[in-house]
Write a protein that holds these residues in place. Structure first.
Motif, PDB file in Angstrom:
ATOM      1  N   LYS A   1      54.395  10.706 -18.991  1.00 58.44           N
ATOM      2  CA  LYS A   1      53.719   9.495 -19.461  1.00 58.44           C
ATOM      3  C   LYS A   1      54.055   8.343 -18.516  1.00 58.44           C
ATOM      4  CE  LYS A   1      52.607  11.911 -23.115  1.00 58.44           C
ATOM      5  NZ  LYS A   1      53.434  13.119 -22.872  1.00 58.44           N
TER       6      LYS A   1
ATOM      7  N   ASN B   1      48.652  10.131 -19.361  1.00 52.85           N
ATOM      8  CA  ASN B   1      49.401  11.371 -19.176  1.00 52.85           C
ATOM      9  C   ASN B   1      49.076  11.910 -17.785  1.00 52.85           C
ATOM     10  OD1 ASN B   1      50.684  13.819 -19.350  1.00 52.85           O
ATOM     11  ND2 ASN B   1      49.710  14.465 -21.253  1.00 52.85           N
TER      12      ASN B   1
ATOM     13  N   THR C   1      47.936  12.624 -25.395  1.00 54.23           N
ATOM     14  CA  THR C   1      49.349  12.996 -25.366  1.00 54.23           C
ATOM     15  C   THR C   1      49.519  14.494 -25.120  1.00 54.23           C
ATOM     16  OG1 THR C   1      49.811  11.218 -26.924  1.00 54.23           O
ATOM     17  CG2 THR C   1      51.498  12.894 -26.662  1.00 54.23           C
TER      18      THR C   1
END
Length: 447
Positions: A142, A279, A301
């Motif tokens: 991330k 991401n 995510t």
């Protein structure tokens, strides 16, 4: 008495200095300049001009960007300043000083050239024997977006604010008309009105985007719903609960960011805070070089949805690997089936390991019921990873791909994207991967 070396800052040069001689022979600048020379001019986006000031050469601009990112300089204003102060920048820029607007515009508009340079660097690594396509590791990390999480808003709250802003704008318009009728000078009114109209326009755009995404998701889910509904209608006897029809309206708690609508609220794990982020995916050579062989950006995510597409996308670029190592976040039966059908052997962890160190400082966690695994592909993968040689091969994953992210974030200092929008962020991530590969190849080939 101590003796000191004499110095004179006003001493002029008898001959013009050669900036190249001031750089070490193993500096990454030499490799970057040589690699960029292989990028064809047709890959660059060069605006056509019939007159005016001449443009900077696109190869010079690309080399300057790569060298800046390799040395932790990401802002276009800082890059411009460094062309005056940094010896390496002066050499790469050939003593020229592009302004920050030119640098920023080139970075946004030359994704094709940056991709071409990325592939040419990998070809150079293949020629020198550094790049191997046997075993690769894939992972995601991330990275913060160029937006604040406090600029995220829920769909229901956005609708409420739109109604309030509509009423406020109408009130301000009435006050402006009254001021015109009485010849009263209210200079603050236009500014207040413009500010509210701009915010309302952003909220209108955000709501329209959420509604369009909801309709698209509903259309995508409709064939599966029709299939389940037909199977349900064909049942006899105890019917059970009918399938739920996909809703083409966004949920009230669906959020969107007004600064960068493509970014999402994400967190690394349950122990971390939510951040506005992307991401970033990377496929790394696990046979010694630790070069980034493929890259990608997703605004989710979860890693699993992009697993197969990222690996199979390598086929037309540098070729498919023989084995791919991935953690449990990439566990997807559909993706594993697609990879195996293409001749790629995926080794994906099933569940999180519960092993503890012999003298772990942390207290013992409460006993937890292990997840019950029923899918055949999960059972097969889990059994395979408990035996050699797959077990020994899988140990390479953590020590190959995760250090790459550590170098990018801690050594190169890239912890936040500077561009906005998924397409622009993908371009910048390619530039980061390219700069990392240049650093890595220079280090591996240093004598």
């Amino acid at each position: 008495m101590s003796s000191f070396i004499p110095f004179d800052r006003s001493q002029p040069y008898l001959l013009p200095p050669d900036v190249k001689s001031w750089l070490p022979s193993d500096d990454v600048a030499h490799f970057i300049v040589a690699a960029v020379e292989r990028v064809p001019l047709g890959a660059f986006s060069v605006p056509r001009r019939t007159g005016g000031k001449a443009q900077y050469h696109p190869r010079l601009m690309l080399a300057l960007l790569i060298y800046a990112y390799a040395n932790g300089v990401f802002s276009s204003r800082r890059i411009e300043r460094a062309t005056y102060r940094d010896i390496g920048m002066r050499f790469v820029a050939a003593n020229l000083h592009p302004d920050h607007d030119t640098i920023a515009a080139f970075r946004r508009g030359n994704r094709t050239a940056i991709e071409a340079a990325f592939l040419h660097v990998l070809e150079l690594a293949r020629e020198t024997g550094l790049m191997r396509l046997g075993t690769v590791s894939i992972d995601g990390t991330k990275i913060d977006a160029n937006a604040s999480k406090y600029r995220s808003i829920r769909y229901d709250r956005a609708k409420e604010l739109r109604e309030k802003l509509t009423a406020d704008i109408a009130t301000l318009m009435e006050r402006a008309e009254a001021a015109d009728a009485t010849d009263t000078d209210h200079q603050a009114l236009p500014e207040e009105l413009a500010r509210r109209e701009a915010l309302k326009a952003k909220l209108d755009e955000a709501c329209a985007r959420l509604e369009a995404e909801a309709r698209e998701q509903a259309e995508t889910a409709r064939p599966e719903y029709e299939r389940k509904k037909a199977a349900f209608d064909a049942k006899r006897g105890r019917r059970g609960r009918p399938p739920k029809e996909p809703d083409d309206k966004p949920p009230s708690d669906r959020q969107i960011n007004l600064t960068d609508p493509d970014s999402k609220l994400m967190r690394r794990s349950d122990a971390h805070e939510y951040r506005q982020a992307y991401n970033a995916q990377a496929v790394v050579c696990a046979e010694g070089s630790q070069l980034i062989l493929e890259h990608g950006i997703v605004a989710t995510t979860a890693d699993a949805p992009s697993f197969a597409a990222t690996i199979l996308g390598m086929e037309k670029r540098i070729g498919l690997p023989r084995t791919v190592l991935a953690d449990t976040g990439f566990a997807s039966g559909k993706a594993i089936g697609l990879l195996q059908a293409s001749g790629v052997d995926p080794l994906v962890a099933i569940g999180r390991p519960m092993d503890r160190r012999p003298y772990d400082f942390r207290p013992e966690p409460p006993p937890r019921e292990p997840r019950r695994i029923t899918e055949p592909w999960r059972l097969e993968m889990k059994a395979r990873l408990q035996q050699n040689p797959a077990k020994a091969l899988y140990t390479l994953r953590k020590q190959t791909v995760e250090p790459v992210f550590g170098i990018i974030k801690s050594i190169m200092g890239f912890t936040r994207f500077h561009l906005r929008g998924l397409a622009n962020v993908a371009t910048e991530w390619t530039l980061v991967a390219l700069a990392y590969n240049c650093r890595r190849i220079t280090r591996l080939t240093a004598v």
